[in-house]
Design a protein around this motif. Sequence first.
Motif, PDB file in Angstrom:
ATOM      1  N   ALA A 236       5.441   9.186   4.584  1.00  0.00           N
ATOM      2  CA  ALA A 236       5.585   7.732   4.613  1.00  0.00           C
ATOM      3  C   ALA A 236       6.879   7.368   5.339  1.00  0.00           C
ATOM      4  O   ALA A 236       7.959   7.450   4.781  1.00  0.00           O
TER       5      ALA A 236
ATOM      6  N   CYS B 146      -0.165   1.415  -1.112  1.00  0.00           N
ATOM      7  CA  CYS B 146       0.736   2.407  -0.539  1.00  0.00           C
ATOM      8  C   CYS B 146      -0.066   3.576   0.043  1.00  0.00           C
ATOM      9  O   CYS B 146       0.208   4.027   1.159  1.00  0.00           O
TER      10      CYS B 146
ATOM     11  N   TYR C  79       6.988   1.438   1.861  1.00  0.00           N
ATOM     12  CA  TYR C  79       6.065   2.457   1.357  1.00  0.00           C
ATOM     13  C   TYR C  79       6.784   3.760   1.038  1.00  0.00           C
ATOM     14  O   TYR C  79       6.517   4.391   0.024  1.00  0.00           O
ATOM     15  N   ARG C  80       7.713   4.148   1.899  1.00  0.00           N
ATOM     16  CA  ARG C  80       8.507   5.356   1.641  1.00  0.00           C
ATOM     17  C   ARG C  80       9.322   5.185   0.362  1.00  0.00           C
ATOM     18  O   ARG C  80       9.381   6.073  -0.477  1.00  0.00           O
TER      19      ARG C  80
ATOM     20  N   VAL D  32      -0.036   4.712   3.954  1.00  0.00           N
ATOM     21  CA  VAL D  32       0.318   6.077   4.365  1.00  0.00           C
ATOM     22  C   VAL D  32      -0.857   6.700   5.127  1.00  0.00           C
ATOM     23  O   VAL D  32      -0.650   7.372   6.152  1.00  0.00           O
TER      24      VAL D  32
END
Length: 108
Positions: A71, A10, A76-77, A14
Motif C-alpha cells: 500500500a 482499503c 491506505y498505507r 490496495v
Amino acid sequence: NALRISFSNCVAQVAATLSTRFEQPIDGARILSIISDTAESFYNNKYGIEPGYSYGGACLVKDVQYLMNAASEEPYRQFIQLVHVINEEEKKQRNRAKTEASEPKNEC
C-alpha cells in the motif's frame, strides 16, 4: 461496521494499486470474498473474534506485513500500519497482564 467498511475499501484500493503495478487485474471484491470465507474472518460468527487478543500465526502476520509494503498511497498505507500497531500493543498489554498475574503478592 465502520472498520469493516474501511477495511473493505482499503483492500479494494490496495488491489487497484497492485493491479496497476503488476499490469494484471486484481479483483478486490474477490479478495474480500476469500477473506470472508475463512474461519478467522470477521464475517464468520461461528468462530467470532474475542477482544483483547492479538492475531498471530504465519498467515495473518505476513499478510499484514505484505500489505504495509504494497500500500503505497496514504491513507491506505497508514490504515494497514495501524492494524499492525494495534496488534503489537495488544501483545504488549497481554504480556504485562501475564507478568503482573505471575508476580508474588506482597502481603504485609
